[in-house]
Write a protein that holds these residues in place. Structure first.
Motif, PDB file in Angstrom:
ATOM      1  N   MET B  80       0.848  -1.179   0.000  1.00 28.61           N
ATOM      2  CA  MET B  80       0.000   0.000   0.000  1.00 28.61           C
ATOM      3  C   MET B  80       0.891   1.239   0.000  1.00 28.61           C
ATOM      4  O   MET B  80       0.662   2.189  -0.739  1.00 28.61           O
ATOM      5  CB  MET B  80      -0.883   0.010   1.238  1.00 28.61           C
ATOM      6  N   GLY B  81       1.934   1.201   0.811  1.00 28.56           N
ATOM      7  CA  GLY B  81       2.818   2.345   0.926  1.00 28.56           C
ATOM      8  C   GLY B  81       3.528   2.646  -0.378  1.00 28.56           C
ATOM      9  O   GLY B  81       3.564   3.791  -0.823  1.00 28.56           O
ATOM     10  N   GLY B 117       1.918  -1.159  -6.938  1.00 29.53           N
ATOM     11  CA  GLY B 117       1.752  -2.241  -5.969  1.00 29.53           C
ATOM     12  C   GLY B 117       2.031  -3.581  -6.614  1.00 29.53           C
ATOM     13  O   GLY B 117       2.685  -4.447  -6.032  1.00 29.53           O
ATOM     14  N   ALA B 118       1.533  -3.758  -7.830  1.00 31.47           N
ATOM     15  CA  ALA B 118       1.757  -5.020  -8.530  1.00 31.47           C
ATOM     16  C   ALA B 118       3.241  -5.228  -8.787  1.00 31.47           C
ATOM     17  O   ALA B 118       3.781  -6.318  -8.577  1.00 31.47           O
ATOM     18  CB  ALA B 118       0.991  -5.023  -9.845  1.00 31.47           C
ATOM     19  N   ALA B 247      -5.278   0.894  -2.952  1.00 32.32           N
ATOM     20  CA  ALA B 247      -5.700   1.587  -1.733  1.00 32.32           C
ATOM     21  C   ALA B 247      -4.729   2.719  -1.439  1.00 32.32           C
ATOM     22  O   ALA B 247      -5.130   3.811  -1.006  1.00 32.32           O
ATOM     23  CB  ALA B 247      -5.762   0.604  -0.564  1.00 32.32           C
ATOM     24  N   GLY B 248      -3.429   2.460  -1.689  1.00 29.32           N
ATOM     25  CA  GLY B 248      -2.434   3.503  -1.483  1.00 29.32           C
ATOM     26  C   GLY B 248      -2.706   4.710  -2.377  1.00 29.32           C
ATOM     27  O   GLY B 248      -2.621   5.859  -1.937  1.00 29.32           O
ATOM     28  N   GLY B 249      -3.054   4.450  -3.627  1.00 29.00           N
ATOM     29  CA  GLY B 249      -3.364   5.541  -4.543  1.00 29.00           C
ATOM     30  C   GLY B 249      -4.567   6.341  -4.078  1.00 29.00           C
ATOM     31  O   GLY B 249      -4.598   7.577  -4.188  1.00 29.00           O
ATOM     32  N   GLU B 261       6.607   5.752   7.614  1.00 23.30           N
ATOM     33  CA  GLU B 261       5.924   4.986   8.651  1.00 23.30           C
ATOM     34  C   GLU B 261       4.720   4.234   8.062  1.00 23.30           C
ATOM     35  O   GLU B 261       4.306   3.216   8.586  1.00 23.30           O
ATOM     36  CB  GLU B 261       5.523   5.974   9.742  1.00 23.30           C
ATOM     37  N   ASN B 262       4.224   4.725   6.920  1.00 21.73           N
ATOM     38  CA  ASN B 262       3.149   4.015   6.233  1.00 21.73           C
ATOM     39  C   ASN B 262       3.604   2.656   5.719  1.00 21.73           C
ATOM     40  O   ASN B 262       2.791   1.838   5.325  1.00 21.73           O
ATOM     41  CB  ASN B 262       2.642   4.827   5.033  1.00 21.73           C
ATOM     42  N   LEU B 263       4.927   2.439   5.678  1.00 20.99           N
ATOM     43  CA  LEU B 263       5.451   1.176   5.172  1.00 20.99           C
ATOM     44  C   LEU B 263       5.731   0.196   6.296  1.00 20.99           C
ATOM     45  O   LEU B 263       6.067  -0.942   6.051  1.00 20.99           O
ATOM     46  CB  LEU B 263       6.771   1.427   4.427  1.00 20.99           C
TER      47      LEU B 263
END
Ligand SMILES: Nc1ncnc2c1ncn2[C@@H]1O[C@H](COP(=O)(O)OP(=O)(O)OP(=O)(O)O)[C@@H](O)[C@H]1O
Ligand SMILES: Nc1ncnc2c1ncn2[C@@H]1O[C@H](COP(=O)(O)OP(=O)(O)OP(=O)(O)O)[C@@H](O)[C@H]1O
Ligand SMILES: CC(C)C[C@H](N)C(=O)O
Ligand SMILES: [Mg+2]
Ligand SMILES: [Mg+2]
Lengths: 310, 419, 255, 389, 240
Positions: B80-81, B117-118, B247-249, B261-263
């Motif tokens: 997501m990050g 993400g992929a 979702a990240g987008g 920190e999102n990661l």
């Protein structure tokens, strides 16, 4: 030379502390297959209890009493929590301990506050043992060494010389069968879990005053403990010891290296002013254990000394 | 041949069944999404809804791994990050407007996240999907720590502790949405949440989706019906990464910021909790979990300092007593009602509710009093005008008495429910 | 005519233990071949070697003239060889129908596609239904596999194995633990499913073996001591001594 | 009426020990103002919102605060969070004219916020890095015996800014001083600073400068004490909760702090000392530390009353150039860049003080020549502020 | 075989019921075993023989009375039941796959300080197949070897009564004979046996008495000789 000696001395002590912390987890992980995420929380509990007991009585009483109390808490957790979850498999067990970590952390905050407590090294151990190249070497670290050695021996005995280990491993695959053979599996599970937690508690007694006893100590130590256990190899006490020392030395010596990636990989054209080139070995120290973890799992999933895959 | 088709028909759900079980819920979901703005939610409510939408997609992508493929990951936030980071960078390129970027609409950010993400899934999944079980979980833990650490090191990519910010009010508008005010962002999120739900649901209906379940159940046998379990896992992993990136987008546009920190392990752990609490055995479980946990995470802390404690307690209780999560309760109750057994069950339910209320009251009393005591603010917990302090024996009477009574009631309910 | 299956001096050791010690076997297309032998002789190991679960220590396995030893199980399966397991090895959390469908999918050309709706794959559903019908699990199609009684799980095991329509089928004690009537049903099912295909079967139920097999091989301590028609085997003294025991006839009576 | 001010900082989790005392300080300050009749008759209510120290979560809380009617945002813990809030507040004010909010930053000290990145909506009530460093480098410049200095800090904007400021200012004031180490360690991840201290010892440094805070502060000085190191540690946040306790007696004359407060200074008004005592009594876990909280609200009160309105834009205009008489010297809000100007003090730890900290008998004492008047601490700014009309 | 010669049965089931979730599998099983007796429990698949065994061992919750040596054991934890002297060889065999054969056998011993009649070495000698694999992981044993191992493991615990569920399943004919002999051997040593078996030849040869189960209850009980004459029972309940 100077750097090397210090890296060895400090790395060894850090490694020993890591070993103390992870030995309990090795016990629980290898015997019960439970990835106890709350392990570091029991470590914290040990430190806080030791602090309170030390306030009231003395450090030496805390040294024995705190691990016993933490072990007791562990047994209760096993009896009334983990046992219920056991039937649902390892993921559920792991998640249970995951939630438990939250609980313990919050309870600690209620009882002892959100900030660090003043848990200190006992007076009689609080003196410099010797001075080396201008830096003092505190006696307490030698004390750590002795306690770690004691733990190593005690655990080795428990794992290798008792049949309990075998019974528990058997109970992992067919708990009913083991019961039908006449072994009181629940009792053994409870004892093992308690013992593992007590070991974490002991590490807390020792590490709490060496570092700082605050509510964040569990979160900080959590992941690294897994690295030690997995890198060392499941069920292998020797492995955990070697891995702990390895990581201790690796991290400490990395910090003392000032070279940057550009200095090392300059020959393949990595410039000193590129972002990658600027990174120093020292600044990479905290990520080294995880690098090790990933590499080991990819190359040798059994870990250094493990006899089976994680 | 005739009896063949007959039996075939009996085997497959009928057209109307399919419509009722699959299409109707999706339509309902779309209707709910469309109707919500009619209630004129406040701005912070919309923000909360937007976050729910993001978490729903994230949780669904996580359940592709945990629930469907049986892969426990501690590092799903990485995808997501990375997806989100890429989207934020794209947002900044759009803001600069050079070259082709000037004509990229902000609305399409989740698609960029999906791609990133992929890609991240494809790169990181390669070494990690060779094994399932604990090695997989541990590798994911290590990878998460590594990526998060790298996030703090490569400032130009990740912006250090501060992260990277973007501005969503750039580029061409789509559907007449400037995306400035949050209620416009709502439509953006609603659209993509629907796409996410549709996409992840469709995935469960594909051969690959089915095989991922087979691989979870019995990887060995999968090999003997012509598939490589590693390959199956790897592909599923890429998809899970892609939807997480999506979702990240979405989050990039909603929050306009991503930080290393999102990661890290923290959001990864949070999504694990949300998904599990929702119920990993049901497709809709993660959706419910995402809604409840997002709400709790953002609102509970306003009411009580002990929100983490409640969160932990709730999670532990779910693991212990409700392994099928919220969805398990919902569907269980629905079944009871459908079978017309609601009548016989209502007593058990009342008993259970009463027990829960008592236990809840006891826990809240004790926790709130304890927190006030430990805070040292000198505040007093005053439910219904009662003055509950640590010294007040009433506190302990209420606490312990209702705890005991509540547990007794729950036990009885459990016995009554078993027969 | 090429052989369906050919084993050439196949060997397998686990550490010092030599489990398969030079097996040579030729099975023709369309043949029903049974392997019998005492417990621990290496029958299942032989299956594991053929199907790719283990790599042979030496020697060669050929499927339709092509060397398959050293290939991964899924590659071998794709080449048209399918096997069942001695201990039921099914997808326990999925329904019976889904179990069979997993067996069908690859052969219908739906590798790992993620762009198709499995519900819309008419041929797949039809084939699945047909197989379920054949094995008599149609009425249980929507039950979770884990909830099936033992005998039905064994049947499902066979169903998954034959679902892919493989030309060469390996069955490891398919009737173990079944009652007589169930065994009879299973035998009928196997006979039907293996029509025109090559079948290699391991069984301890002599009734099944002698009733069904065109030829029988006897494996003892990793070596084939005899191969021949049922009559030849029944009469073989070595076989009696090593496997059937004195009261071979009596046992058959019960079987 | 109530005037809502949102306090967004960590109130739970690992960093709560930094956010909590600040929150308490603002609550107490608000109580005092309310007791005096409030702000233009409105009573201040401080909404404590927990951001779990995450920039992203802070934005969620910011949105919530605005929705609840708060038009004033208070935050300080961490420059990374502050940067996100500045950015969000700018965007919000641009997108929602008529609903502007102001941001009062009480501790995030990265100089950019009142330089290149300055904003009309942002006011900083703490001296920024360059200003504090001025105090430290002046003190070093006066100590002839210091020849080698070691810089150690946290690896993020704040730490980088500290290192940068130290390097440039030392080069200017004492070119003879050699910087024997410039180390950035990961933020809040190091558990044992011994190897770092070892490095400092090997380098032969005579003094250490650090901008560390929180746990990184505590552990660093603790490791130094264990190694028996006795050189001065010149810090921004030696007053971080627990640092003095960790050092114990060893802190005396080795731990230095530059800040706007000097609790045990001689000529402090009785009123201010009474406040210090009141604070400790109300919140026994913490010590009076966030003096700025009181300055912030005092100045806000005064500005609002001068503007005759609690509207953020009016208040912002009134704040520009406003000054108040603080307990430890006058403070003025510089109009150009919204940077508070006030005297700074260099203090060190001593026993036998009136106001000890960390529940020990040790407290902060002014060092000789440790007073830096406001005009000496002042640094120029590059801010080119855009003001709404 | 007169019952009053020894008034106290070793094991007595009275009106035993058992459930799997909602399905009622045992509806009132009555059965008793005298000391030293070998009992064969026959019946079609799925009639509930294994369930009876499990109910005795506490693996499914028994409703009704289960008395072992006069003591009610229904609802007891299974390790306590085992310690009273009951041994169980389950249908699923449940060997411990990661442990060696020797370790498996060692786990059969209840109390290391009080070893029983059988020693590990004796066992390995008695079954050369196992002896050869003594230090291999049990998981790699062949099906038949696993069956032997399970039985030996239970014997290590010195049970007074041993319940054996389908011991000959999946065994080569020759080994079936061997197992038959082994069971007879065990019986000779004075251990009572409850044998759940399909293969009539074995069961009838060893058993002192035979019970036939149908639909969750006992439909016949008698001596093998008597049973031989009851064509009707065999037709109706055993489909032979
Ligand atoms: N991985 C392994 N490591 C060591 N020994 C093994 C391994 N796998 C099988 N064996 C041994 O090889 C021998 C043959 O086993 P296999 O399972 O093939 O027997 P089988 O003929 O199928 O017997 P059964 O009829 O009882 O199933 C056994 O003695 C077994 O213990
Ligand atoms: N775990 C279970 N859950 C639900 N039903 C079960 C379970 N185990 C067994 N049953 C059912 O209970 C009935 C009795 O089973 P049991 O295993 O006792 O039969 P059995 O006579 O031993 O037959 P078998 O020859 O198959 O061993 C069967 O119909 C079976 O399907
Ligand atoms: C709370 C403070 C210590 C924050 C720090 N000064 C920063 O700017 O990041
Ligand atoms: Mg076999
Ligand atoms: Mg049975």
């Amino acid at each position: 030379m100077e750097t090397l000696v210090f890296a060895l001395l400090n790395g060894a002590i850090y490694g020993l502390l890591l070993f103390m912390l992870s030995s309990g987890l090795t016990l629980i992980f290898s015997m019960m297959g439970v990835l106890n995420f709350a392990h570091a929380s029991f470590y914290m509990l040990g430190a806080y209890l030791a602090f309170t007991i030390t306030e009231g009585t003395s450090f030496w009483i805390a040294l024995f009493l705190a691990p016993v109390l933490v072990g007791g808490v562990g047994m209760l957790v096993e009896r009334y929590g983990l046992r219920k979850v056991h039937a649902q498999g390892h993921v559920a067990e792991l998640l249970f301990t995951f939630g438990l970590a939250y609980l313990i952390d919050e309870l600690v905050k209620i009882f002892w506050g959100r900030t660090a407590v003043n848990y200190r090294v006992p007076e009689i151990l609080d003196f410099p043992l010797f001075t080396l190249y201008g830096a003092q070497y505190p006696a307490y670290r030698i004390f750590i060494l002795f306690v770690a050695a004691f733990m190593l021996v005690a655990l080795w005995y428990l794992l290798k010389k008792t049949r309990a280990g075998l019974i528990i491993q058997a109970a992992l695959s067919h708990p009913h069968m083991v019961g039908s053979l006449g072994h009181n599996v629940p009792l053994i599970f409870m004892t093992v879990f308690g013992a593992g937690c007590a070991l974490a508690g002991l590490a807390g007694v020792i590490g709490g005053n060496y570092f700082v006893t605050d509510p964040a100590m569990a979160v900080q130590m959590g992941p690294i403990v897994f690295v030690v256990v997995v890198v060392g190899g499941l069920g292998s006490l020797e492995g955990a010891f070697i891995a702990a020392m390895l990581i201790g030395l690796l991290q400490t010596s990395a910090i003392s290296i000032n070279a940057s990636l550009a200095d090392i990989f300059g020959f393949i054209g990595l410039g000193a002013d590129t972002e990658l080139g600027e990174i120093t070995i020292a600044s990479m120290a905290p990520m080294l254990p995880f690098l090790l973890l990933v590499l080991i799992l990819m190359i040798r999933p059994r870990g250094l000394m493990g006899d089976r895959e994680v | 041949m005739t009896d063949m088709t007959a039996s075939h028909a009996a085997l497959e759900p009928s057209r109307s069944d399919k419509f009722r079980q699959r299409t109707v819920p999706l339509i309902l979901f779309a209707v709910v999404l469309l109707v919500i703005p009619l209630f004129n939610p406040s701005r912070s409510m919309v923000t909360l809804l937007n976050h729910m939408g993001i978490t729903i997609v994230f949780a669904l992508s996580y359940n592709m791994l945990l629930g469907r493929a049986g892969l426990l990951s501690f590092g799903h936030a990485v995808y997501m990050g990375l997806g989100g980071y890429f989207a934020v960078h794209v947002m900044n390129w759009i803001a600069e407007g050079t070259g082709i970027w000037g004509s990229v609409p902000m609305f399409s950010m989740p698609a960029f996240g999906f791609g990133a993400g992929a890609l991240a899934g494809a790169v990181i999944g390669w070494p990690s999907c060779r094994r399932a079980g604990t090695p997989f979980a541990m590798i994911s833990l290590g990878v998460a720590e590594l990526v998060a650490a790298a996030g703090f090191m490569f400032d130009s990519l990740f912006g250090g502790e501060m992260g990277i910010s973007g501005d969503r009010m750039n580029g061409p508008e789509l559907f007449g949405l400037s995306l400035g005010p949050v209620d416009e962002v709502y439509w953006f999120i609603a659209f993509w949440t629907f796409i996410g739900v549709l996409g992840t649901y469709a995935f469960t209906r594909t051969p690959l989706g089915k095989l991922s379940e087979a691989t979870r159940d019995n990887p060995e046998r999968v090999e003997f019906v012509g598939y490589s379990p590693q390959r199956v896992r790897y592909l599923v992993f890429i998809f899970a990464g892609a939807f997480a990136g999506m979702a990240g987008g979405m989050s990039a546009v909603q929050d306009e910021i991503f930080t290393p920190e999102n990661l890290s392990l923290i959001p990864s752990g949070a999504i694990l909790i949300a998904t599990y609490v929702g119920g990993i055995r049901y497709f809709t479980g993660p959706i419910m979990g995402a809604i409840v946990m997002t709400y709790m995470g953002s609102n509970l802390s306003d009411y009580t300092a002990g929100w983490l404690l409640y969160l932990g307690l709730m999670f532990v209780c779910v693991v212990m007593f409700l392994p099928d999560g919220i969805a398990g309760i919902v569907y269980g109750t629905a079944d009871t009602i459908r079978q017309g057994r609601a009548g016989e069950m209502w007593r058990t339910w009342m008993l259970r509710l009463m027990g829960l209320a008592l236990v809840g009251a006891a826990i809240i009393t004790i926790v709130e009093v304890a927190f006030r005591w430990s805070d040292g603010y000198g505040e007093v917990f005053e439910p219904f005008g009662l003055q509950l302090t640590v010294e007040n024996p009433l506190t302990w009477v209420i606490g312990i008495l209702s705890l005991v009574l509540g547990i007794l009631a729950l036990r009885r309910a459990a016995k009554g429910g078993g027969k | 005519m090429t052989l369906a299956l050919e084993l050439k001096d196949l060997r397998k050791s686990f550490g010092p233990a030599k489990i398969i010690q030079g097996v040579n076997l030729q099975i023709e297309k369309g043949e029903r071949h049974a392997i019998i032998g005492p417990n621990g002789a290496g029958k299942s190991t032989l299956f594991n070697l053929i199907s790719g679960r283990f790599f042979p220590s030496s020697g060669e396995v050929k499927l339709n003239g092509e060397v398959i030893s050293g290939k991964r199980p899924f590659e071998i399966n794709r080449m048209g060889l399918s096997r069942s397991f001695q201990v039921s090895n099914i997808f326990t959390n999925m329904t019976v129908r889904e179990n069979v469908r997993c067996g069908v999918l690859y052969s219908m050309g739906y590798g790992m596609s993620f762009w198709r709706n499995i519900g819309n794959l008419k041929e797949v559903s039809q084939k699945t239904a047909q197989i379920l019908d054949e094995v008599g699990l149609l009425d249980k199609a929507n039950l979770p596999a884990a909830s099936l009684p033992y005998a039905d799980q064994r049947t499902l095991e066979i169903a998954i194995t034959i679902a892919g329509g493989a030309e060469v089928i390996l069955l490891d004690e398919p009737t173990a633990g079944m009652s007589h009537s169930e065994t009879d049903r299973a035998v009928a099912l196997i006979e039907k499913a293996s029509q025109g295909k090559t079948l290699l079967i391991v069984e301890h139920d002599m009734g099944v073996v002698f009733g069904m097999a065109d030829r029988i091989s006897v494996l003892v301590y990793g070596e084939i001591i005899a191969t021949g028609t049922p009559e030849e085997i029944r009469g073989d003294a070595k076989v009696r001594e090593a496997y059937l025991g004195e009261d071979a006839q009596a046992l058959e009576g019960v079987a | 009426d109530t005037l809502k001010m949102a306090f967004i900082d960590p109130l739970s989790g690992a960093m709560a020990s930094s956010g909590e005392p600040a929150y308490q300080s603002f609550v107490l300050a608000a109580e005092h103002i309310n007791a005096d009749g409030g702000v233009n008759g409105d009573m201040i209510e401080i909404l404590g919102l927990d951001n779990k120290i995450s920039p992203k979560e802070s934005l969620v809380q910011l949105q919530k605060a605005i929705d609840q009617g708060a038009r004033y945002i208070i935050q300080g813990n961490g420059s990374s969070v502050a940067s996100a809030i500045i950015d969000a507040v700018n965007k919000h004010n641009a997108r929602n004219p008529g609903e502007e909010v102001l941001f009062f930053n009480y501790a995030a000290v990265t100089p950019e916020f009142t330089n290149e990145a300055c904003s009309f909506w942002h006011f900083r009530f703490d001296a920024h890095t360059d200003m504090k460093m001025n105090g430290i480098t002046d003190w070093i410049a006066s100590r002839e015996d210091i020849k080698k200095v070691y810089l150690i800090g946290q690896d993020y904007v704040h730490g980088e800014a500290v290192a940068h400021a130290a390097e440039t200012q030392l080069a200017e004031k004492r070119p003879d001083i050699e910087i024997v180490g410039n180390e950035l360690h990961p933020l809040a991840k190091v558990k044992d600073f011994t190897p770092y201290v070892q490095k400092i010892i090997s380098s032969g440094a005579d003094a250490v400068i650090t901008g560390n805070w929180g746990q990184d502060m505590t552990l660093l000085v603790k490791a130094a004490a264990d190694a028996g190191q006795e050189i001065p540690y010149l810090t921004f946040y030696g007053g971080s909760n627990g640092a003095v306790a960790a050092l114990g007696e060893g802190a005396i004359d080795t731990l230095y702090q530059v800040s706007e407060l000097a609790a045990n200074m001689e000529d402090v008004s009785d009123e201010q000392n009474a406040l210090v005592e009141e604070y400790k009594e109300r919140f026994p876990d913490y010590d009076y530390y966030y003096h700025r909280a009181f300055v912030t609200l005092d100045m806000f009160d005064k500005a609002a009353e001068e503007a005759g309105s609690n509207d953020p834009i009016a208040v912002a205009h009134a704040l520009e150039g406003m000054s108040v008489e603080g307990g430890y010297g006058a403070a003025t809000m510089r109009a150009e860049d919204h940077q508070l100007q006030q005297p700074l003090y260099i203090t060190t730890v001593a026993a036998d003080v009136t106001y000890p900290v960390d529940n020990t008998n040790l407290g902060w004492r002014l060092v000789e020549g440790g007073v830096i008047p406001a005009d000496a601490a002042e640094t120029p700014t590059t801010c080119e502020m855009e003001r709404p009309d | 075989m007169s019952l009053d010669a020894n008034p106290e049965p070793m094991l007595q089931l009275t009106d035993l019921h058992a459930y799997y979730g909602k399905s009622h599998v045992l509806n009132g099983v009555n059965l008793e075993i005298m000391p030293g007796e070998v009992i064969a429990l026959l019946g079609r698949n799925g009639v509930g023989r294994s369930t009876t065994a499990k109910a005795i061992m506490g693996e499914v919750v028994p409703v009704g009375s289960v008395r072992f040596k006069g003591q009610e054991i229904g609802g007891m934890a299974n390790h306590r039941i085992a310690r009273l002297g009951l041994g169980y060889v389950p249908e699923s065999r449940d060997i411990f796959p990661t442990m060696t054969v020797r370790q498996n056998l060692m786990l059969g011993i209840k109390n290391m300080r009080r070893p029983g009649k059988w020693t590990i070495d004796q066992m390995l000698e008695m079954f050369p197949n196992l002896g050869r694999r003594a230090d291999n992981a049990a998981g790699v044993l062949s099906g038949g070897e696993k069956q032997m191992l399970t039985m030996c493991r239970t014997l290590m615990g010195d049970p007074e009564l041993i319940i054996i569920d389908e011991p000959t399943e999946g065994l080569a004919p020759l080994i079936v004979q061997q197992v038959g002999e082994m069971i007879a051997e065990i019986a000779k040593a004075g251990v009572s046996i409850l044998l759940v078996e399909q293969k009539l030849s074995i069961a009838l040869k060893i058993a002192d008495r035979v019970y036939v189960m149908g639909h969750g209850e006992i439909v016949y009980g008698g001596t093998p000789a008597d049973f031989a004459t009851r064509e009707d029972i065999r037709k109706e309940w055993l489909e032979v």
